[in-house]
Design an enzyme around this catalytic site. Sequence first.
Site, PDB file in Angstrom:
ATOM      1  N   MET A 270       0.844  -1.194   0.000  1.00  0.00           N
ATOM      2  CA  MET A 270       0.000   0.000   0.000  1.00  0.00           C
ATOM      3  C   MET A 270       0.877   1.241   0.000  1.00  0.00           C
ATOM      4  O   MET A 270       1.823   1.342   0.767  1.00  0.00           O
ATOM      5  CB  MET A 270      -0.913   0.001   1.239  1.00  0.00           C
ATOM      6  CG  MET A 270      -1.797   1.209   1.354  1.00  0.00           C
ATOM      7  SD  MET A 270      -2.887   1.366  -0.081  1.00  0.00           S
ATOM      8  CE  MET A 270      -3.068   3.132  -0.140  1.00  0.00           C
ATOM      9  N   ASN A 272       0.754   4.331   1.010  1.00  0.00           N
ATOM     10  CA  ASN A 272       0.561   5.448   1.931  1.00  0.00           C
ATOM     11  C   ASN A 272       1.712   6.443   1.820  1.00  0.00           C
ATOM     12  O   ASN A 272       2.871   6.056   1.781  1.00  0.00           O
ATOM     13  CB  ASN A 272       0.490   4.939   3.373  1.00  0.00           C
ATOM     14  CG  ASN A 272      -0.328   3.673   3.509  1.00  0.00           C
ATOM     15  OD1 ASN A 272      -1.512   3.668   3.259  1.00  0.00           O
ATOM     16  ND2 ASN A 272       0.337   2.596   3.889  1.00  0.00           N
ATOM     17  N   GLU A 305       4.816   0.783  -5.687  1.00  0.00           N
ATOM     18  CA  GLU A 305       4.321   1.628  -4.587  1.00  0.00           C
ATOM     19  C   GLU A 305       5.091   2.944  -4.513  1.00  0.00           C
ATOM     20  O   GLU A 305       4.507   3.995  -4.216  1.00  0.00           O
ATOM     21  CB  GLU A 305       4.412   0.873  -3.263  1.00  0.00           C
ATOM     22  CG  GLU A 305       3.711  -0.473  -3.251  1.00  0.00           C
ATOM     23  CD  GLU A 305       2.259  -0.424  -3.711  1.00  0.00           C
ATOM     24  OE1 GLU A 305       1.598   0.620  -3.568  1.00  0.00           O
ATOM     25  OE2 GLU A 305       1.786  -1.452  -4.243  1.00  0.00           O
TER      26      GLU A 305
END
Length: 902
Positions: A270, A272, A305
């Site tokens: 992920m 973030n 990512e």
Amino acid sequence: MRHASPTTILRQDYQAYPFQIPSIELEFDLAAETTRVISRLHVQRKPDAPAQAALVLDGEALTLQSIHVDGQLLDASRYQVDDASGTLRIDGLPADAQVQITSLCRPAQNTTLMGLYVSGASLFTQCEAEGFRRITWFADRPDVMSRYRVTLRASQADYPLLLSNGNLIETTTLDGGRHQAVWEDPHPKPCYLFALVAGQFDCRESRLRTRSGREALLQVYADPGSGTQTAWALESLERSVRWDEQRFGLELDLDRFMIVAARDFNMGAMENKGLNVFNAAYVLADPQTATDANYRAIEAVIGHEYFHNWTGNRVTCRDWFQLSLKEGLTVFRDQEFTADMMAAGLDAEAAASARTIKRIDDVTVLRAAQFPEDAGPMAHPIRPDSYQEIGNFYTATVYEKGAEVIRMQHTLLGEAGFQEGIREYFRRHDGQAVTCDDFVNAMESVYKRLHSGKDLAVFRRWYEQAGTPRVRVELDYDAATRSCVVTLSQSNPPVGVEKERGADFIKAPLHIPFAIGFIAADGQALTPVLNGQQADTFLLELTEARQQWRFENMASAPTPSLLRNFSAPVIVDYDWQDADLALLSAHDGNPFARWEAGQELAARQVLANAARLRGGEPMHADPVFVDAWRAQLSAPGLDAGYRARALALPSEKALAQRMEKMDPPAIAAARDFLRAELGRTLTPLWRAAYDANEVAGPYSPDAPSAGKRALRNLALAYLLAGQAEGARELALAQYDAASNMTDGLAALTALVNDSRDAATEQRLAAFYETWKHDPLVVDKWFALQASSRATDVAAARRLLTHPAFTLRNPNRARSLVFQFCLNNPAGLHQADGAGYAFWTEQVLALDAINPEIAARLARALDNWAAHAPALSAPMRAAIERVRAHQPLSRNVDEITAKALAL
């Protein structure tokens, strides 16, 4: 409970949120059982919003303690929590207000792995797509972008490291053995990009100077004792930062960039902002525990990512229908990154081969995962028009097909034009939440300049239509005029929800870039003339239902080389003779098309034998096909990695899609037969390939070394399949002497697939005993057994009772249950229906703890109607049993409803 009338969310119903929340302060008192969260929102009503508009915030599995507005405790009459939806509604807010909400969440009880949850002894978050609402009440949608200041407090003994997005502002020691860290992210972001991690970790770090001269800290965190396995991950991150600067001109915009490995994680990773949380499978590697494929996957996912830092974070999605805006674009970028890394340091010829290998691998994945999706009940455009549960739309269509749509734009514009379009995209939209149309608009501004004002209006239909288009190719060669007319016609019948539009619905033509070349009978490339230009490859832009092109100066009757480099995600229909395919597989100057010809020849063999098997006739291998394989094996000068792809048989999933009514067990049996025949007939050549491709010296995952291992291990598998003399002894010796996981696991897999004799069982048990302390290697142990032809339902059930197995860990569930249901056709499709019963039980068991993972398993039977009647009837009955179960999550409800609507 299952919703009687699930809510369908429509793209056309999008409405902007009536409030801005420019800043949010979060305070966490962290503990596994109960975490208290105080959120302070600066809320501003938008000028065009109604004065009476209520502030509606999303929440799930939360306990409300208090609400304050501008410092005053809010009376209960001013707000309402909807028990069904979890939303919090606050009425009568002033136009500019400070709203403070104090709430509780319970990480240890959160088995969904969305929101704040426990993994091992640590706390992690996962907020995409709608996990932030399980942390605190907020406008959980991607078009609400805020600046975050986060204060984390916890027991210092339990959680010595406290991480969040952005920059670390301060750390403080508190009374009672507690401590605190304050983080601030300088960039506005939607809440799905929020992250926090708390726990004890090993850390590997490095510093680099960006192209503008700033120093940045790069860190990779993993469980204590796993730090020795993070070197490759950190190197991959460094390469990602450098590549994005050099290829796209995009610089790291943070002072630090962190990656944390989680053992329990629903997805791969992920993005973030500044604090990427990763499935440990895409971080941890060393030669003894990770294969070549693992190394390459880690590099690709870390690149993916990191590249989201710009294509996803700096410019994000307006709504979840636009998911491919960030995912399709970033998959294309990570594919290009991997291709460039594989080619790095090689000479021109070897570099070109490395890039072709990457393209082959990507197309193989697309055909095995996305083409079936396009043909099933969940078929949807890369920009869906509706959904009931957004978690079900993190699909191969959005990701892999989305990447192909981006690649087509790159093909149409060229590298320089595409980069110009990317710069224009960021110039227009940096810091915004936008749509797929906004991206195409930026690319179209360049396309118009390069093509005398022509637009991309037809191309935009790729974002609107589901299904895999078919392109029919016809050639008319005139020897007298030495010319050849090529006719392309396209079709794309309604699929999935498109069928609801009725029988009269006809989809408009797409803009399909179609690369074509021509080969003479002697294998030499032909270089005809089209519109005054002579070349060996032409890019035809098919924008109508049917178009023609006339090629002049065609020296002889051609064999066409079609869809070179897979220039569009389509299926090609052309009446090749087997001899034509053999010619192309031996001589086509375009290496992708050369591989494609061999694969088509092999596919025909498997499909023909599956038909013979179903008709009670004996199977056999045609000499033309065997000779083509012999030529590939003995041809001089071919790269080992390329040869390994060229000599591998097409995937069972891709082959099954080509049957009028799918029969996966028949495909599996026909494919196994063909592999055995090739192994038996070409034994000396396989043995020569095995002996010639041993890699000496210390392990390295570089492309040439990995290619040699791939070819050597493929040869070993063929030798075992063909029952070659001494093959088992060769595999046993390779396993016993292996100095790396790639060779050891390949030998063990070949042995398990050949015979579960005493020698194999002894090594299988020893493998587990050696690696039982390493969860990722234990996953490999489960997976190789679950996918083995020898594993039936009874054996799979025995594996479920193994002390190391748990459904609560997604990786472990995938290693056994998913491998059996998705990659063991004989086991799943047992004649007595036991495989479908197994699937039913596991879907329901997973649904009770992790609906997102359960829905992915539910997809294993969703295309039941395309199977042979003997299979489709019990498959449908199994889906009906799942659908009848209560309670049932929204995730599985949507999948089963759409499957049964066929």
